[in-house]
Write a protein that holds these residues in place. Structure first.
Motif, PDB file in Angstrom:
ATOM      1  N   LEU A  27       0.938  -1.131  -0.053  1.00  0.00           N
ATOM      2  CA  LEU A  27      -0.010   0.033  -0.037  1.00  0.00           C
ATOM      3  C   LEU A  27       0.820   1.025   0.077  1.00  0.00           C
ATOM      4  CD1 LEU A  27      -2.977   1.290   0.261  1.00  0.00           C
ATOM      5  CD2 LEU A  27      -2.562   1.124   2.546  1.00  0.00           C
ATOM      6  N   PHE A  28       1.942   1.250   0.919  1.00  0.00           N
ATOM      7  CA  PHE A  28       2.870   2.490   0.594  1.00  0.00           C
ATOM      8  C   PHE A  28       3.833   2.487  -0.473  1.00  0.00           C
ATOM      9  CE2 PHE A  28       1.898   1.951   5.508  1.00  0.00           C
ATOM     10  CZ  PHE A  28       1.508   3.119   5.588  1.00  0.00           C
ATOM     11  N   ILE A  29       4.155   1.451  -1.023  1.00  0.00           N
ATOM     12  CA  ILE A  29       4.813   1.477  -2.261  1.00  0.00           C
ATOM     13  C   ILE A  29       4.187   1.945  -3.630  1.00  0.00           C
ATOM     14  CG2 ILE A  29       6.314  -0.009  -3.761  1.00  0.00           C
ATOM     15  CD1 ILE A  29       7.205  -1.643  -1.133  1.00  0.00           C
ATOM     16  N   VAL A  30       3.005   1.066  -3.846  1.00  0.00           N
ATOM     17  CA  VAL A  30       2.104   1.342  -4.886  1.00  0.00           C
ATOM     18  C   VAL A  30       0.651   1.349  -4.602  1.00  0.00           C
ATOM     19  CG1 VAL A  30       3.582   0.227  -6.922  1.00  0.00           C
ATOM     20  CG2 VAL A  30       2.249  -1.035  -5.370  1.00  0.00           C
ATOM     21  N   PRO A  31       0.244   2.622  -4.060  1.00  0.00           N
ATOM     22  CA  PRO A  31      -0.914   2.593  -3.317  1.00  0.00           C
ATOM     23  C   PRO A  31      -2.312   2.571  -4.279  1.00  0.00           C
ATOM     24  CG  PRO A  31      -0.014   4.820  -3.466  1.00  0.00           C
ATOM     25  CD  PRO A  31       1.054   3.881  -3.684  1.00  0.00           C
ATOM     26  N   PHE A  32      -2.050   3.078  -5.393  1.00  0.00           N
ATOM     27  CA  PHE A  32      -3.171   3.145  -6.349  1.00  0.00           C
ATOM     28  C   PHE A  32      -3.588   1.585  -6.876  1.00  0.00           C
ATOM     29  CE2 PHE A  32      -1.990   7.658  -6.598  1.00  0.00           C
ATOM     30  CZ  PHE A  32      -3.186   8.066  -6.235  1.00  0.00           C
ATOM     31  N   LEU A  33      -2.376   0.962  -7.316  1.00  0.00           N
ATOM     32  CA  LEU A  33      -2.486  -0.436  -7.493  1.00  0.00           C
ATOM     33  C   LEU A  33      -3.020  -1.313  -6.588  1.00  0.00           C
ATOM     34  CD1 LEU A  33      -2.068  -2.436  -9.977  1.00  0.00           C
ATOM     35  CD2 LEU A  33       0.359  -2.620  -8.784  1.00  0.00           C
ATOM     36  N   THR A  34      -2.419  -1.143  -5.337  1.00  0.00           N
ATOM     37  CA  THR A  34      -2.801  -2.178  -4.091  1.00  0.00           C
ATOM     38  C   THR A  34      -4.347  -1.948  -4.080  1.00  0.00           C
ATOM     39  OG1 THR A  34      -0.757  -1.865  -3.361  1.00  0.00           O
ATOM     40  CG2 THR A  34      -2.385  -2.781  -1.652  1.00  0.00           C
ATOM     41  N   VAL A  35      -4.804  -0.637  -3.923  1.00  0.00           N
ATOM     42  CA  VAL A  35      -6.347  -0.495  -3.619  1.00  0.00           C
ATOM     43  C   VAL A  35      -7.042  -0.763  -4.503  1.00  0.00           C
ATOM     44  CG1 VAL A  35      -8.007   1.445  -3.394  1.00  0.00           C
ATOM     45  CG2 VAL A  35      -5.826   1.574  -1.944  1.00  0.00           C
ATOM     46  N   TRP A  36      -6.718  -0.656  -6.038  1.00  0.00           N
ATOM     47  CA  TRP A  36      -7.536  -1.216  -7.080  1.00  0.00           C
ATOM     48  C   TRP A  36      -7.556  -2.709  -7.160  1.00  0.00           C
ATOM     49  CZ3 TRP A  36      -6.015  -4.146 -11.143  1.00  0.00           C
ATOM     50  CH2 TRP A  36      -6.853  -4.440 -12.340  1.00  0.00           C
ATOM     51  N   ARG A  37      -6.422  -3.330  -6.493  1.00  0.00           N
ATOM     52  CA  ARG A  37      -6.501  -4.743  -6.553  1.00  0.00           C
ATOM     53  C   ARG A  37      -7.501  -5.207  -5.420  1.00  0.00           C
ATOM     54  NH1 ARG A  37      -7.821  -9.258  -6.149  1.00  0.00           N
ATOM     55  NH2 ARG A  37      -6.102 -11.120  -6.207  1.00  0.00           N
ATOM     56  N   CYS A  38      -7.583  -4.785  -4.312  1.00  0.00           N
ATOM     57  CA  CYS A  38      -8.373  -4.657  -3.292  1.00  0.00           C
ATOM     58  C   CYS A  38      -9.671  -4.622  -3.787  1.00  0.00           C
ATOM     59  CB  CYS A  38      -8.105  -4.177  -2.182  1.00  0.00           C
ATOM     60  SG  CYS A  38      -9.094  -4.187  -0.685  1.00  0.00           S
ATOM     61  N   VAL A  39     -10.267  -3.714  -4.340  1.00  0.00           N
ATOM     62  CA  VAL A  39     -11.430  -3.226  -4.812  1.00  0.00           C
ATOM     63  C   VAL A  39     -12.065  -4.337  -5.608  1.00  0.00           C
ATOM     64  CG1 VAL A  39     -13.008  -1.608  -6.008  1.00  0.00           C
ATOM     65  CG2 VAL A  39     -11.371  -0.827  -4.104  1.00  0.00           C
ATOM     66  N   VAL A  40     -11.153  -4.617  -6.518  1.00  0.00           N
ATOM     67  CA  VAL A  40     -11.419  -5.684  -7.831  1.00  0.00           C
ATOM     68  C   VAL A  40     -11.766  -6.898  -7.012  1.00  0.00           C
ATOM     69  CG1 VAL A  40     -10.601  -6.846  -9.843  1.00  0.00           C
ATOM     70  CG2 VAL A  40     -10.497  -4.487  -9.772  1.00  0.00           C
ATOM     71  N   GLY A  41     -10.821  -7.331  -6.189  1.00  0.00           N
ATOM     72  CA  GLY A  41     -10.733  -8.944  -5.669  1.00  0.00           C
ATOM     73  C   GLY A  41     -11.488  -8.935  -4.423  1.00  0.00           C
ATOM     74  N   ARG A  42     -11.677  -7.995  -3.722  1.00  0.00           N
ATOM     75  CA  ARG A  42     -12.569  -8.073  -2.532  1.00  0.00           C
ATOM     76  C   ARG A  42     -13.749  -7.098  -2.371  1.00  0.00           C
ATOM     77  NH1 ARG A  42     -11.835 -10.561   1.820  1.00  0.00           N
ATOM     78  NH2 ARG A  42     -12.079  -8.776   2.993  1.00  0.00           N
ATOM     79  N   GLY A  43     -14.049  -6.363  -3.425  1.00  0.00           N
ATOM     80  CA  GLY A  43     -15.129  -5.406  -3.104  1.00  0.00           C
ATOM     81  C   GLY A  43     -16.540  -5.993  -2.690  1.00  0.00           C
ATOM     82  N   ARG A  44     -16.901  -7.197  -3.139  1.00  0.00           N
ATOM     83  CA  ARG A  44     -18.213  -7.781  -2.675  1.00  0.00           C
ATOM     84  C   ARG A  44     -18.112  -8.018  -1.157  1.00  0.00           C
ATOM     85  NH1 ARG A  44     -22.551 -10.601  -5.288  1.00  0.00           N
ATOM     86  NH2 ARG A  44     -21.520  -9.925  -7.163  1.00  0.00           N
ATOM     87  N   GLY A  45     -16.830  -8.569  -0.763  1.00  0.00           N
ATOM     88  CA  GLY A  45     -16.734  -9.021   0.654  1.00  0.00           C
ATOM     89  C   GLY A  45     -16.703  -7.858   1.209  1.00  0.00           C
ATOM     90  N   MET A  46     -16.024  -6.790   0.685  1.00  0.00           N
ATOM     91  CA  MET A  46     -15.987  -5.434   1.832  1.00  0.00           C
ATOM     92  C   MET A  46     -17.079  -4.786   1.954  1.00  0.00           C
ATOM     93  SD  MET A  46     -12.620  -3.618   0.000  1.00  0.00           S
ATOM     94  CE  MET A  46     -12.805  -1.996   0.729  1.00  0.00           C
ATOM     95  N   ALA A  47     -18.205  -4.949   0.856  1.00  0.00           N
ATOM     96  CA  ALA A  47     -19.626  -4.392   0.964  1.00  0.00           C
ATOM     97  C   ALA A  47     -20.271  -5.207   1.901  1.00  0.00           C
ATOM     98  CB  ALA A  47     -20.308  -4.357  -0.292  1.00  0.00           C
TER      99      ALA A  47
END
Length: 87
Positions: A27-47
């Motif tokens: 997250l600190f090295i590549v924040p946008f890529l990490t957050v994008w990966r989290c939203v794509v991979g775990r978006g439904r689980g987060m919701a």
């Protein structure tokens, strides 16, 4: 979005400590890529997790609300009117 990711990632019990540390490092090295990966991979689980948290909060709030009975309301009303007429 980054703060929501951190709260979700740390609060989720599915990941062990090393995986959480690695995710925060990315997250600190590549924040946008990490957050994008989290939203794509775990978006439904987060919701679903947010919905579950909202439901727990709502149930907790409702359990603390005390409803008064008609008799209690009548007593409170008579006391309020008596006080108002006395002043």
């Amino acid at each position: 979005m980054v703060f929501a990711f951190i709260a979700e990632f740390i609060g989720d019990g599915k990941f062990d400590g090393w995986f959480r540390a690695l995710g925060l490092l990315f997250l600190f090295i590549v924040p946008f890529l990490t957050v994008w990966r989290c939203v794509v991979g775990r978006g439904r689980g987060m919701a679903e997790g947010q919905d579950a948290q909202l439901q727990r909060s709502w149930n907790g709030a409702v359990s603390h609300i005390r409803y008064i009975t008609a008799e209690e309301y009548a007593i409170l009303k008579s006391k309020a009117l008596a006080w108002q007429l006395g002043n």
